[in-house]
Design a protein around this motif. Structure first.
Motif: not given
Length: 90
Positions: A59-63, A70-72, A75-77, A83-90
């Motif tokens: 995700v960090g590389r995508i952003i 992610i902006k590029q 724009e290109e697409s 990007v959404e965070a998913t809840p983590t199981a505890e």
């Protein structure tokens, strides 16, 4: 889920979207394009959503730094990319 090489996954998604957009199919009518007209598929008036499950590093590389990558991609697409965070199981 779809697993394989980038080329294989891309081809699988193209094939699935081709089936979904076939004239007369139940899924080719209606859809969410009325809610997001700017996000419609070319010539079909439809919008589709593809959800990916990625780890934090991916995700960090995508952003990218300051959101530049992610902006590029947006724009290109011409697609809406969120990007959404998913809840983590505890």
């Amino acid at each position: 889920s779809v697993t394989g090489s980038v080329d294989g996954i891309t081809k699988a998604v193209e094939l699935m979207l081709g089936v979904i957009e076939e004239p007369g199919s139940k899924t080719s009518e209606g859809g969410s394009a009325a809610l997001n007209p700017g996000m419609a598929s070319e010539g079909t008036g439809q919008s589709h959503t593809l959800k990916l499950v990625l780890d934090n590093n991916q995700v960090g590389r995508i952003i990218g730094k300051g959101g530049s990558a992610i902006k590029q991609m947006r724009e290109e697409s011409g697609a809406f990319i969120k990007v959404e965070a998913t809840p983590t199981a505890e």
